[in-house]
Design an enzyme around this catalytic site. Structure first.
Site, PDB file in Angstrom:
ATOM      1  N   HIS A  54      41.135  42.052  52.606  1.00 24.44           N
ATOM      2  CA  HIS A  54      41.830  40.904  53.181  1.00 24.44           C
ATOM      3  C   HIS A  54      43.294  41.222  53.451  1.00 24.44           C
ATOM      4  CE1 HIS A  54      44.170  37.101  52.631  1.00 24.44           C
ATOM      5  NE2 HIS A  54      43.304  36.679  53.525  1.00 24.44           N
ATOM      6  N   GLU A  57      43.602  43.188  56.607  1.00 23.44           N
ATOM      7  CA  GLU A  57      43.444  42.286  57.759  1.00 23.44           C
ATOM      8  C   GLU A  57      44.772  41.622  58.111  1.00 23.44           C
ATOM      9  OE1 GLU A  57      42.865  37.898  58.389  1.00 23.44           O
ATOM     10  OE2 GLU A  57      41.184  38.552  57.146  1.00 23.44           O
ATOM     11  N   HIS A  58      45.491  41.131  57.104  1.00 23.87           N
ATOM     12  CA  HIS A  58      46.792  40.508  57.354  1.00 23.87           C
ATOM     13  C   HIS A  58      47.771  41.495  57.991  1.00 23.87           C
ATOM     14  CE1 HIS A  58      47.147  36.489  55.103  1.00 23.87           C
ATOM     15  NE2 HIS A  58      45.854  36.739  55.238  1.00 23.87           N
ATOM     16  N   GLU A 135      48.654  31.891  49.448  1.00 27.17           N
ATOM     17  CA  GLU A 135      47.293  31.528  49.849  1.00 27.17           C
ATOM     18  C   GLU A 135      46.394  31.371  48.626  1.00 27.17           C
ATOM     19  OE1 GLU A 135      43.955  33.101  53.117  1.00 27.17           O
ATOM     20  OE2 GLU A 135      45.764  34.272  52.728  1.00 27.17           O
TER      21      GLU A 135
END
Length: 427
Positions: A54, A57-58, A135
């Protein structure tokens, strides 16, 4: 059925570097959607770097060689009215762009640069780590998301499928620039990826763009074992939160993605808790008025799956609500559904499947995921025929298979309360 199902006229080819390209022409569309699907996800991670998929991906949105800042990327796509986004899942990471038809080259150029030439600047890594920590805190403050994470931990204890896809505060601190960039270089490989493009564009035009923009992409991904985690014994967890309702998730083992009974479980899930006409909604909300909403969902992975029921209710109604849910589960494993109920569920599933094929982005993501995860694209007509072939006895058999034994798991998030009565129900 064939007379009202137009065929999916997709075409597939493979570039010399192993990247598969699939296209579907929609001449009437004003948009094109391009998706890069990668066989990379949370399931591939080691415990000490949980969340790395993840995080990577960012970082692809922080800048590339051609578009070196996040603003440059945003201006490029929004300057033509388009969208650019991504998602990281357990076994799949997807990046997609949707733009007006005449900007197809821009969409593919952006995605190609992100796949091959992301910058991973040290300063951006530090800033984005803090963003992902926020997040994580957002999930902690959202009980309906938190309870779903907890039930995954119960279904797959100690296994990456049960871990939070974002990682933890501790693992995020270990994810420095070198770790992230190595993961990017070792996992993002063309022979583990699919480029899917849907819209008013020809297959040859996409292949020409892909050859020029993606043809230099190289790499061999690390092989990862995919050992199914054990699922046995009833388990439960309660997390206290200062909120008004208690959020409950009842989970059980499911089926692998390519299991022959997958469509049966899809139909069963709709009968039990899919939509306002489902058994759970009619019983829990309409007859007993115990909750605003109740729903069931299924997850499919390469070698396992999950079947989950979720609901939120007042603490004093929790036991009655869970007892009613378990009663409906017992009904599912005791007798087959009625003819009318079965027809409604199958028509619902077929209709939603067909509607999803009308959007360029939805179809682009579906084609890419099918080819990457299943190594084939099932004709839409064949998929609908599988749904239509489901019988009441099939539903009963799969219900007994999924809910058999002592594998039920219960996750709860809510204010201080006595959870023992809930646990006794589970046992």
């Amino acid at each position: 059925m064939d007379e009202y199902i137009p065929p999916l006229n997709y075409e597939v080819m493979t570039l010399p570097n192993g990247l598969r390209v699939v296209t579907h022409s929609m001449p009437h569309s004003y948009s094109i959607a391009a998706t890069v699907s990668l066989a990379v996800g949370g399931r591939d991670e080691e415990a000490d770097v949980a969340g790395v998929s993840h995080f990577v991906e960012h970082m692809l949105f922080k800048g590339t060689e051609r578009w070196p800042t996040p603003r440059d990327l945003s201006v490029a796509i929004e300057g033509v009215g388009g969208t650019l986004n991504a998602a990281t899942e357990k076994e799949l990471t997807t990046y997609w762009a949707k733009v007006p038809t005449h900007h197809v080259e821009l969409a593919l150029d952006l995605l190609a640069d992100m796949m091959q030439r992301a910058l991973f600047l040290e300063g951006d890594v530090r800033k984005e780590r803090h963003v992902i920590e926020e997040e994580l805190l957002m999930i902690e403050d959202t009980p309906q998301e938190l309870v779903n994470e907890l039930v995954d931990q119960l279904i797959w204890p100690g296994h990456p499928l049960g871990w939070e896809i974002l990682g933890t505060i501790e693992t995020l601190e270990r994810l420095n620039r070198d770790v992230l960039h190595h993961y990017y270089r070792s996992r993002y490989a063309p022979n583990r990826a699919v480029l899917s493009v849907v819209g008013n564009v020809s297959h040859q035009e996409v292949v020409d763009f892909a050859t020029r923009l993606f043809g230099g992409w190289s790499g061999e991904p690390d092989a990862q074992p995919r050992v199914p985690p054990p699922q046995s014994g009833a388990r439960w967890v309660f997390k206290e939160k200062d909120i008004e309702q208690v959020h409950l998730c009842l989970g059980a083992g499911g089926l692998p993605r390519l299991d022959r009974d997958r469509r049966v479980l899809d139909v069963q899930n709709l009968i039990l808790g899919g939509g306002m006409s489902s058994r759970l909604f009619q019983e829990i909300r309409e007859r007993l008025s115990l909750a605003y909403d109740v729903q069931a969902y299924v997850d499919y992975f390469a070698d396992c799956g999950a079947s989950v029921i979720s609901v939120a209710t007042e603490p004093e109604s929790a036991v009655a609500c869970m007892a009613a849910i378990l009663q409906e589960v017992r009904h599912m494993v005791a007798e087959p559904p009625g003819a009318d109920e079965l027809v409604r569920a199958k028509e619902f599933l077929k209709g939603r499947t067909m509607l999803a094929m009308e959007d360029t982005l939805g179809l682009s993501q579906w084609l890419g995921g099918q080819l990457l995860l299943n190594d084939k694209i099932q004709p839409l007509c064949g998929l609908l025929e599988e749904i239509e072939a489901v019988t009441a006895d099939d539903v009963l058999r799969v219900s007994q298979k999924v809910f058999a034994g002592d594998t039920l798991c219960l996750a709860a998030v809510g204010p201080a309360m006595d959870v023992e009565p809930l646990v006794r129900l589970l046992e």
